[in-house]
Design an enzyme around this catalytic site. Structure first.
Site, PDB file in Angstrom:
ATOM      1  N   HIS A 196       0.818  -1.216   0.000  1.00 54.69           N
ATOM      2  CA  HIS A 196       0.000   0.000   0.000  1.00 54.69           C
ATOM      3  C   HIS A 196       0.851   1.265   0.000  1.00 54.69           C
ATOM      4  CE1 HIS A 196       0.639  -0.489   4.439  1.00 54.69           C
ATOM      5  NE2 HIS A 196       0.756   0.817   4.358  1.00 54.69           N
ATOM      6  N   ASP A 226      -0.123  -7.544   0.733  1.00 53.16           N
ATOM      7  CA  ASP A 226       0.375  -6.192   1.001  1.00 53.16           C
ATOM      8  C   ASP A 226       1.899  -6.171   0.960  1.00 53.16           C
ATOM      9  OD1 ASP A 226       0.558  -3.550   1.624  1.00 53.16           O
ATOM     10  OD2 ASP A 226      -0.350  -3.687   3.615  1.00 53.16           O
ATOM     11  N   GLY A 307       2.995   6.033  10.301  1.00 53.60           N
ATOM     12  CA  GLY A 307       4.405   6.315  10.120  1.00 53.60           C
ATOM     13  C   GLY A 307       5.259   5.078  10.294  1.00 53.60           C
ATOM     14  N   SER A 309       4.380   1.982   8.888  1.00 54.51           N
ATOM     15  CA  SER A 309       4.031   0.980   7.886  1.00 54.51           C
ATOM     16  C   SER A 309       5.222   0.580   7.030  1.00 54.51           C
ATOM     17  CB  SER A 309       2.927   1.519   6.991  1.00 54.51           C
ATOM     18  OG  SER A 309       2.349   0.485   6.253  1.00 54.51           O
ATOM     19  N   SER A 324       1.790  -3.989   7.910  1.00 56.50           N
ATOM     20  CA  SER A 324       0.693  -3.693   7.001  1.00 56.50           C
ATOM     21  C   SER A 324      -0.215  -2.617   7.587  1.00 56.50           C
ATOM     22  CB  SER A 324      -0.118  -4.958   6.714  1.00 56.50           C
ATOM     23  OG  SER A 324      -1.266  -4.669   5.950  1.00 56.50           O
TER      24      SER A 324
END
Length: 448
Positions: A196, A226, A307, A309, A324
């Protein structure tokens, strides 16, 4: 002077013993870049595979570190105990639990919900965040009730969101994300991060001002899975490729990759909240983000914040996943989900870049089995490049006391110590004899 020489010999011998003992510590074997290594619950997993999903309902690591296997009959329980694991007899098999999650997936999608199988309670837990309306909650509750009483509904803190950013910040026009682990296809190096973070074609920059061009996303999968690959502009991850930043100028080294196990102690690093630890609470979790549904995730109670991910999840030097999303924060706690690295690397046909420090004389494809809960200690910082990854290195090998008492390692030093002790005793005796005679001479001259 002779006494000083003897004391010097003792110090020299002690140094030789300590040096020999430390030098004899066996270096850690190098992990294979992408190991199909067993996770912390390897024994439990093997038993589940042998007994089948109709007679078992998952496995996890108990509080004492022993593997626990959920079984549906007493015969299976006896087999588990004979193998050295703990057995827990439950009412519902993995087949029933999997059927329940399939029913949930087939129901109308509700953003802000997630579910996973809780092996330890033999239930499917459905969570709904604060964005889920009363009507949607009611509809989900009806679906859960029709499945059976082993499906539990609960409210989650905050909202389920993708967590942009991470351990080492990388920037693009689409926002800020985190570098996860450095990987390679044998010809070029890449950063494995969250899907993402950006679609294929996204250009990434590094540095505090975002003034260093880093690379470009060449593959991205989200939702569904992801994960994504960012190819380095020069094709090379550079020095520190197997080190992950954990804050305070420190870093940790990655030695291999494996699947997570329920109950395993894990660590996560992110640029917003830094280093945090917790445990794996479920596997194969499903999350309905606003952007879409992602399945097959590792669920943990490690906190994370926007912040974080894309950042790395690891344990005992073993790469487990990339961040994720989740809910909550690091003040009140929460739930965080991770894309398993083994699945991502298999799909992308890449291998993990591991620390050369583990090579030693061992073959590069030797893979150490990761352990379960383990104390982690910071490794040498190294200037970790974006995407470096390596969990905190735990203590390994013999204790110092064991090495000190191993005569194969300390022979020369012990000889020096023994000789020095003899010399010290001899000099003390000679000095005492000299003093006695001087005493006799003095008093015989005075009183004689």
């Amino acid at each position: 002077m002779s006494r000083l020489a003897a004391v010097g010999g003792l110090l020299l011998g002690g140094a030789m013993v300590a040096q020999a003992a430390m030098a004899s510590e066996t270096p850690r074997a190098a992990a294979r870049p992408f190991a199909a290594a067993p996770g912390a619950g390897g024994t439990g997993g093997a038993l589940v595979a042998r007994l089948g999903t109709a007679r078992t309902a998952g496995d996890w690591i108990g509080a004492d570190g022993r593997p626990v296997v959920a079984v549906t009959d007493r015969a299976a329980a006896r087999e588990v105990r004979r193998a050295g694991a703990e057995a827990k007899v439950v009412s519902h098999s993995m087949n029933e639990l999997t059927s329940a999650t399939a029913t949930l997936r087939s129901a109308p999608r509700v953003a802000g919900t997630a579910w996973a199988v809780d092996y330890r309670t033999n239930r499917v837990v459905v969570s709904a965040d604060s964005t889920v309306s009363a009507d949607d909650w009611s509809r989900m509750s009806q679906v859960a009730a029709h499945i059976g009483d082993f499906v539990r509904m609960e409210h989650a803190r905050g909202t389920f969101t993708t967590r942009l950013n991470g351990a080492q910040p990388i920037l693009s026009t689409g926002g800020r994300c985190s570098a996860g682990f450095n990987v390679t296809n044998g010809q070029s190096d890449f950063i494995l991060t969250a899907g993402h973070c950006g679609p294929a074609g996204s250009t990434w920059f590094a540095g505090t001002q975002g003034d260093q061009q880093l690379g470009r996303t060449v593959s991205s999968t989200f939702p569904g899975n992801d994960f994504s690959l960012v190819q380095y502009a020069n094709g090379d991850a550079g020095d520190g490729a197997a080190v992950v930043a954990i804050g305070g100028g420190n870093g940790v080294r990655i030695t291999g990759a494996a699947d997570a196990a329920v109950g395993q102690r894990v660590f996560r690093s992110g640029s917003t909240s830094g280093l945090h630890d917790g445990t794996v609470t479920a596997l194969n979790a499903t999350v309905n983000y606003p952007e879409g549904t992602v399945t097959g995730l590792v669920q943990t109670d490690v906190c994370a914040e926007p912040g974080d991910s894309g950042g790395p999840l690891f344990s005992d030097g073993i790469a487990l996943g990339v961040t994720s999303g989740g809910s909550g924060d690091c003040k009140t706690g929460g739930t965080t989900f991770f894309q398993p690295v083994t699945r991502a690397m298999a799909a992308l046909n890449v291998k993990l870049i591991v620390s050369a420090q583990t090579a030693g004389s061992a073959p590069q494809n030797a893979s150490p089995a990761p352990s379960a809960p383990a104390a982690q200690g910071a490794a040498a910082p190294n200037a970790a490049s974006p995407g470096s990854a390596a969990p905190i290195a735990g203590a390994s090998g013999q204790t110092l006391l064991a090495r000190l008492t191993d005569t194969r390692n300390v022979g020369p030093g012990l000889l020096v110590i023994a000789g020095s002790l003899i010399a010290l005793v001899a000099t003390r005796y000679i000095r005492a004899e000299q003093d006695r005679r001087a005493y006799q001479r003095y008093y015989s001259a005075t009183w004689g």
